[in-house]
Scaffold this motif. Structure first.
Motif, PDB file in Angstrom:
ATOM      1  N   UNK A 196       0.319  -6.962  -4.750  1.00  0.00           N
ATOM      2  CA  UNK A 196       1.519  -7.515  -4.160  1.00  0.00           C
ATOM      3  C   UNK A 196       1.438  -8.983  -3.836  1.00  0.00           C
ATOM      4  N   UNK A 197       2.334  -9.417  -2.941  1.00  0.00           N
ATOM      5  CA  UNK A 197       2.472 -10.827  -2.614  1.00  0.00           C
ATOM      6  C   UNK A 197       1.318 -11.354  -1.764  1.00  0.00           C
ATOM      7  N   UNK A 198       0.467 -10.482  -1.266  1.00  0.00           N
ATOM      8  CA  UNK A 198      -0.692 -10.929  -0.501  1.00  0.00           C
ATOM      9  C   UNK A 198      -1.867 -11.313  -1.400  1.00  0.00           C
ATOM     10  N   UNK A 199      -1.689 -11.215  -2.737  1.00  0.00           N
ATOM     11  CA  UNK A 199      -2.745 -11.573  -3.661  1.00  0.00           C
ATOM     12  C   UNK A 199      -3.895 -10.605  -3.695  1.00  0.00           C
ATOM     13  N   UNK A 200      -3.667  -9.381  -3.219  1.00  0.00           N
ATOM     14  CA  UNK A 200      -4.737  -8.386  -3.130  1.00  0.00           C
ATOM     15  C   UNK A 200      -4.458  -7.196  -4.037  1.00  0.00           C
ATOM     16  N   UNK A 201      -5.542  -6.597  -4.525  1.00  0.00           N
ATOM     17  CA  UNK A 201      -5.492  -5.321  -5.219  1.00  0.00           C
ATOM     18  C   UNK A 201      -6.108  -4.280  -4.281  1.00  0.00           C
ATOM     19  N   UNK A 202      -5.392  -3.210  -4.049  1.00  0.00           N
ATOM     20  CA  UNK A 202      -5.869  -2.165  -3.150  1.00  0.00           C
ATOM     21  C   UNK A 202      -5.964  -0.853  -3.921  1.00  0.00           C
ATOM     22  N   UNK A 203      -7.065  -0.145  -3.724  1.00  0.00           N
ATOM     23  CA  UNK A 203      -7.311   1.117  -4.399  1.00  0.00           C
ATOM     24  C   UNK A 203      -7.177   2.238  -3.382  1.00  0.00           C
ATOM     25  N   UNK A 204      -6.516   3.337  -3.783  1.00  0.00           N
ATOM     26  CA  UNK A 204      -6.186   4.429  -2.874  1.00  0.00           C
ATOM     27  C   UNK A 204      -6.619   5.769  -3.456  1.00  0.00           C
TER      28      UNK A 204
END
Length: 234
Positions: A58-66
Motif C-alpha cells: 500500500x501507500x506506506x511502502x510496505x509489503x505485509x505477509x499474512x
C-alpha cells in the motif's frame, strides 16, 4: 466455486473498531478486524498458490505477509521508494514480485521477504514474473502489453495491445486480452495463438488470472455489473 482459486481477500485502512461478534460459518476474517489491518491505504493483494498466505501492499511502502487462515501478520518489509502498486506470487510459490512507484520490480523470498533481485522497469503496471524468473510481463499506461527478459530488459516477443495479461503456471504461454475483449493464449517464444475466445463485454477486460494448476482462467470486465468469468482452459 473453483477450488483452485480458493481465497478472496479484502483489506481496509483506518481506525480499529471494537472486537466484532463471532464470524459466520465459512468466514475466515472480518473486514475491519484488528488482525487484517494494513496501515494507511492498501493498494494490492496477492494470494500464494497453496492458499495459506497472502501479501498486501500500500501507500506506506510496505509489503505485509499474512496467515490466510487466522489473519495474523507473519512478516513485514518496507521499501522507502514510494507506494507498493502491484504484487504477484509465481506459480511455484517461491517468489513474490513487488512493484513500487520508483519503477523497480523487486523479487522477494516469501519466507524472509528479502529481495533476491531488483529489476528496473519503467512505466509498467500489473507486472508478473515467469516461473523460472527469466521473463517479466507487464502492461503500460497506454495499454501496451510487453514481455521482457529480466536479465537485460529486452523484448522477448510481440503481443497485441491490451489491458491485462498473465503467465500460464508452466511458463509456456502468456494469456492476454486485446482492445476488443478477445482473450488469447500465446505460445512463448513463437507468439502463436494457441487458443482464443471472447469475454462478453463492451467496456474492456480489466484483469486476467490463471489458477495455480493451470486448469482455470478468470477474466474481469469494467462494466457496471463488474463481472468475473471463470473458464475451463481446455
Amino acid at each position: 466455486m473453483v477450488r483452485s482459486l480458493p481465497l478472496v481477500v479484502a483489506l481496509a485502512a483506518g481506525a480499529v473498531a471494537a472486537e466484532p461478534p463471532k464470524l459466520p460459518d465459512g468466514a475466515v476474517a472480518r473486514l475491519g478486524s484488528a488482525r487484517l489491518r494494513h496501515p494507511e491505504q492498501p493498494l494490492c493483494v496477492a494470494v500464494s498458490p497453496d492458499g495459506t498466505l497472502f501479501a498486501s501492499g500500500g501507500t506506506d511502502g510496505a509489503v505485509r505477509l499474512w496467515d490466510a487462515a487466522t489473519g495474523e501478520p507473519v512478516g513485514t518489509a518496507r521499501f522507502g521508494d514510494g507506494h507498493v502498486t502491484a504484487l504477484h506470487f509465481t506459480a511455484d510459490g517461491r517468489n513474490l514480485t513487488v512493484q513500487c512507484a520508483d519503477d523497480k520490480v523487486r523479487v522477494l523470498d516469501p519466507k524472509t521477504l528479502k529481495p533476491t533481485r531488483v529489476v528496473p522497469l519503467t512505466g509498467l503496471d500489473a507486472v508478473a514474473l515467469s516461473p523460472d524468473g527469466s521473463l517479466v510481463l507487464g502492461v503500460t499506461g497506454l495499454d501496451k502489453i510487453t514481455l521482457l527478459e529480466t536479465a537485460n530488459g529486452l523484448p522477448r516477443m510481440e503481443i497485441p495491445d491490451g489491458k491485462a495479461a498473465a503467465f500460464l503456471p508452466d511458463g509456456s504461454a502468456v494469456v492476454a486480452s486485446d482492445s476488443d475483449s478477445t482473450v488469447s493464449i500465446y505460445e512463448i517464444p513463437a507468439g502463436k495463438p494457441r487458443k482464443q475466445f471472447k469475454h462478453p463485454t463492451k467496456t474492456g477486460i480489466s484483469g486476467v488470472a490463471v489458477s495455480p494448476d493451470g486448469k482455470r482462467l478468470a477474466t474481469a470486465d469494467t462494466g457496471p455489473a463488474g463481472r468475473v468469468w471463470v473458464w475451463d482452459i481446455k
